[in-house]
Design a protein around this motif. Structure first.
Motif, PDB file in Angstrom:
ATOM      1  N   LEU A  74      33.638  38.862  43.444  1.00 32.87           N
ATOM      2  CA  LEU A  74      34.308  37.562  43.431  1.00 32.87           C
ATOM      3  C   LEU A  74      35.639  37.611  42.696  1.00 32.87           C
ATOM      4  N   VAL A  75      35.742  38.488  41.694  1.00 33.81           N
ATOM      5  CA  VAL A  75      37.001  38.592  40.931  1.00 33.81           C
ATOM      6  C   VAL A  75      37.782  39.844  41.315  1.00 33.81           C
ATOM      7  N   ASP A  76      37.418  40.449  42.450  1.00 32.86           N
ATOM      8  CA  ASP A  76      38.137  41.607  42.979  1.00 32.86           C
ATOM      9  C   ASP A  76      37.978  42.834  42.095  1.00 32.86           C
ATOM     10  N   ASN A 131      31.497  41.331  30.748  1.00 32.29           N
ATOM     11  CA  ASN A 131      32.737  41.140  29.985  1.00 32.29           C
ATOM     12  C   ASN A 131      33.953  41.507  30.833  1.00 32.29           C
ATOM     13  N   SER A 132      33.820  42.565  31.632  1.00 27.09           N
ATOM     14  CA  SER A 132      34.910  42.955  32.530  1.00 27.09           C
ATOM     15  C   SER A 132      35.164  41.865  33.563  1.00 27.09           C
ATOM     16  N   LYS A 136      38.596  39.827  33.913  1.00 28.14           N
ATOM     17  CA  LYS A 136      39.316  39.828  35.187  1.00 28.14           C
ATOM     18  C   LYS A 136      39.487  38.410  35.703  1.00 28.14           C
ATOM     19  N   TYR A 137      38.486  37.571  35.490  1.00 24.69           N
ATOM     20  CA  TYR A 137      38.589  36.165  35.897  1.00 24.69           C
ATOM     21  C   TYR A 137      39.739  35.478  35.157  1.00 24.69           C
ATOM     22  N   LYS A 142      45.499  33.433  35.279  1.00 19.06           N
ATOM     23  CA  LYS A 142      46.913  33.491  34.865  1.00 19.06           C
ATOM     24  C   LYS A 142      47.792  34.002  36.003  1.00 19.06           C
ATOM     25  N   LEU A 143      47.290  35.021  36.721  1.00 16.06           N
ATOM     26  CA  LEU A 143      48.056  35.576  37.833  1.00 16.06           C
ATOM     27  C   LEU A 143      48.273  34.530  38.914  1.00 16.06           C
ATOM     28  N   PHE A 144      47.205  33.846  39.305  1.00 20.46           N
ATOM     29  CA  PHE A 144      47.308  32.869  40.384  1.00 20.46           C
ATOM     30  C   PHE A 144      48.225  31.718  40.007  1.00 20.46           C
TER      31      PHE A 144
END
Length: 294
Positions: A74-76, A131-132, A136-137, A142-144
């Protein structure tokens, strides 16, 4: 002689039988043997119960592994490979079998400790994986928010405005590295993603008055031919923040906004970043409703 031997055997048999019947008065150890057998039976029962609990824990951990893989996708993030799983738990988790432990001569305590150690390793591996996923989420959020994903101003634009074309003033073929959006002088111009203003003011060239925003993650946007800037260098902006008013400063044939998207230093076609030509006013309305609901 044979009669004497048979008599001795008979008498010994009576003594042993009597000893058993009257609670081992000769102290030959029958009680201890029976006690050990009963303890052994109880131990097997306890280990069988422990085995069932271990199998349930193992099943729960496997379910967590499967769920964790779904969250990772889901978070690539890639699934955890079999090699990563085995490395994380120190090899395959052993089959904890009561009968094998009792009759193999192995230490029960050692087997239990190994089981607990391997389960703990697998749980820790999943904790690290979760945690990873969380990191990543948060990174993706922030990226989106930073990706320039809006049309920065209301107005008309040509879908073929990016690339080589005849310059409207100079009349020669030149590469047009952005998109021209046509509207009246003074039309509001909005930031297309979260970021920090890197430059705001006269460009000293054909772009006239310019705003440049650094969005991070390799993204920058440029807004040119402005009539007025509403931000200054260092200003933090959100997607939808009004940053300027459109104009016709610089080398232009009429009022419009020249808009560029730069990714890792390469000029990109801004149309590729428009969210189905999502109007800025519509975005601001939806964003306002979302904040009110929260």
């Amino acid at each position: 002689m044979a009669t004497i031997l048979l008599s001795v055997v008979f008498i010994l048999g009576l003594i042993i039988s009597g000893n058993y019947l009257i609670y081992d008065f000769l102290n030959l150890g029958y009680d201890r043997i029976e006690k050990i057998l009963n303890e052994n039976k109880e131990l097997r029962t306890q280990i069988a119960t422990l085995t069932d609990k271990f199998k349930q824990l193992k099943s729960d951990v496997e379910a967590l592994n499967a769920q964790g893989d779904q969250f990772r996708m889901l978070v690539d993030l890639p699934r955890l490979s079999k090699d990563e799983l085995q490395l994380g738990v120190g090899g395959n988790i052993l089959n904890f079998d009561a009968n094998k432990i009792l009759y193999s001569g192995s230490s029960i305590l050692d087997s239990i400790n190994l089981m607990i150690d391997q389960l703990s390793r697998e749980v820790n591996l999943q904790k690290e994986s979760y945690n990873s996923v969380l990191n990543k989420y948060n990174y993706n959020q922030k990226l989106f928010a930073s990706i320039p994903a809006l049309k920065p101003m209301d107005g008309y634009y040509s879908p073929h405005g990016f690339g080589k074309r005849i310059h409207p003033v100079l009349g020669v073929y030149r590469v047009h590295e952005g998109l021209d959006i046509i509207n009246d002088v003074g039309t509001p111009v909005y930031a297309t993603g979260d970021g920090e203003v890197e430059f705001a003011g006269p460009s000293g060239g054909s772009y006239g008055i310019v705003v440049i925003i650094n969005h991070g993650f390799g993204y920058q946007t440029l807004y040119a031919h402005l009539s007025k800037v509403l931000v200054r260098p260092g200003t933090k902006v959100k997607r939808g923040t009004m940053i300027a008013k459109s104009g016709k400063t610089g080398l232009v044939s009429g009022p419009h906004l020249h808009y560029e998207v730069i990714y890792n230093g390469v000029k990109k076609n801004p149309i590729d970043y428009f969210f189905d030509d999502f109007a800025i006013n519509q975005y601001l309305k939806n964003y306002s409703n979302k904040n009110q609901n929260n």
